[in-house]
Design a protein around this motif. Structure first.
Motif: not given
Length: 368
Positions: A7-12, A62-66, A73-77, A84-93
């Motif tokens: 299935p398509p990758y789910r992107v945030g 970000v927490e809600e999105l993850l 996760v595509s980071v546009c901040t 902070a966004v990358v570390l949280a995303s990596a921790a969420a897999g």
């Protein structure tokens, strides 16, 4: 037996500012991915973005999105928030595709790369100009021996920015929120191209100054770079030019051949404007008289969408590496860290007045 179709990758998408449009357009062009959520610290902006693009979920964190269970996760901040966004995303897999610069200090960039490696997720960073056909042609000319090993290089980044460019966004033009000036925000694209074509940089001697704009950070910079191969290059960059002269990257190889890549006006496709080898010179006019030299940011971003799409396509393709059939993305977190290391060395060299060996580059906190 027919193989199962994934299935398509789910992107945030994290951050719904101007550059998010490029990411939204790029993912929308790919059947292998679907944007299912956006988030922004301005929840109203997140909701309006979701409504405009027909996206199912809009969040204020970000927490809600993850927690919604995204794959990518595509980071546009703004620049300093990337870590902070990358570390949280990596921790969420979740795999991460991050806007440039990867970070505003070297230690943060290294933590981001390490976190993604430890989590077994991919980290890519947007340097979409590598996907210009002309840039690929120059790289092929290095690899196939047409230019041979580069010995001399030059990057010229002479751009125009109105005062409103800085006043329209409170985070622009400050050390704390922007991380730097023309080097961090504009020239990093061409620093990346220069080191991609010439190899690992090992020493930088540079200067920065602020001449035209009422900002904390530099609007102009120069540098001399040395590379592990023994090659040398110069860099000049400014947002104080009026009108803009655009960008050029020039490489001379050990065969004696020289090639130049130009981007004018800013945001248009790069093109080869000098191809000199074997006693013959092919050239193209860089600055046509009937072209408006000064382009606003929205137009620049819009013209880059096809190249964002090319890099996003490459990144999504690389994700199949988890199934043992893929690869690293074309531009990794480590690649982006190499470009950051060079520009931070320019800042450090300007501060001390001495050349900087790149393993001695100071972190951004020491420069503010």
């Amino acid at each position: 037996m027919t193989a199962a179709v994934r299935p398509p990758y789910r992107v945030g998408i994290v951050g719904c500012g101007a550059i998010s449009r490029n990411h939204l357009e790029a993912f929308a062009a790919l059947p292998e991915a679907v944007v299912v959520a956006v988030c922004d610290v301005d929840a109203d902006r997140a909701r309006s973005t979701a409504e405009r693009w027909g996206i199912e979920h809009a969040y204020g964190s970000v927490e809600e999105l993850l927690a919604a269970g995204v794959d990518v996760v595509s980071v546009c901040t703004p620049h300093p928030t990337h870590e902070a966004v990358v570390l949280a995303s990596a921790a969420a897999g979740a795999h991460v595709l991050c806007e440039k610069p990867i970070a505003t200090d070297l230690a943060a960039a290294e933590r981001m790369v390490a976190a993604c490696d430890a989590a077994g997720v991919r980290l890519g960073v947007l340097f979409q100009r590598r996907f210009w056909p002309a840039a690929q042609r120059l790289r092929a000319a290095v690899d196939d021996g047409t230019l041979g090993r580069p010995i001399l290089g030059h990057a010229s980044v002479l751009l125009h920015r109105e005062p409103e460019y800085f006043s329209s966004a409170a985070w622009r033009g400050t050390w704390a929120s922007d991380g730097g000036g023309v080097l961090m925000t504009q020239a990093i694209h061409y620093i990346d191209l220069l080191q991609w074509l010439m190899g690992e940089a090992v020493e930088v001697h540079g200067h920065i100054g602020t001449f035209r704009h009422a900002i904390e950070v530099e609007d102009s910079a120069t540098a001399v770079l040395k590379f592990a191969s023994g090659a040398m290059a110069t860099l000049s960059a400014s947002t104080a030019a009026s009108p803009s002269l655009g960008i050029s990257i020039r490489i001379t190889g050990e065969t004696g051949a020289t090639a130049e890549l130009s981007e004018f006006p800013e945001g248009t496709d790069g093109r080869v404007t000098i191809w000199a080898r074997g006693g013959a010179i092919e050239s193209e006019q860089v600055h046509p008289a009937d072209v408006d030299p000064n382009v606003d940011l929205a137009a620049i971003n819009g013209q880059l969408i096809p190249h964002h799409t090319a890099q996003v396509r490459d990144f999504v393709s690389a994700l199949s590496a988890n199934d043992g059939t893929g690869r690293e993305p074309a531009i990794t977190g480590s690649d982006a860290t190499a470009a950051l290391r060079i520009l931070l060395a320019v800042y450090e060299s300007s501060r001390t007045g001495s050349p900087v060996r790149l393993n001695q580059t100071a972190t951004q906190e020491a420069l503010a």
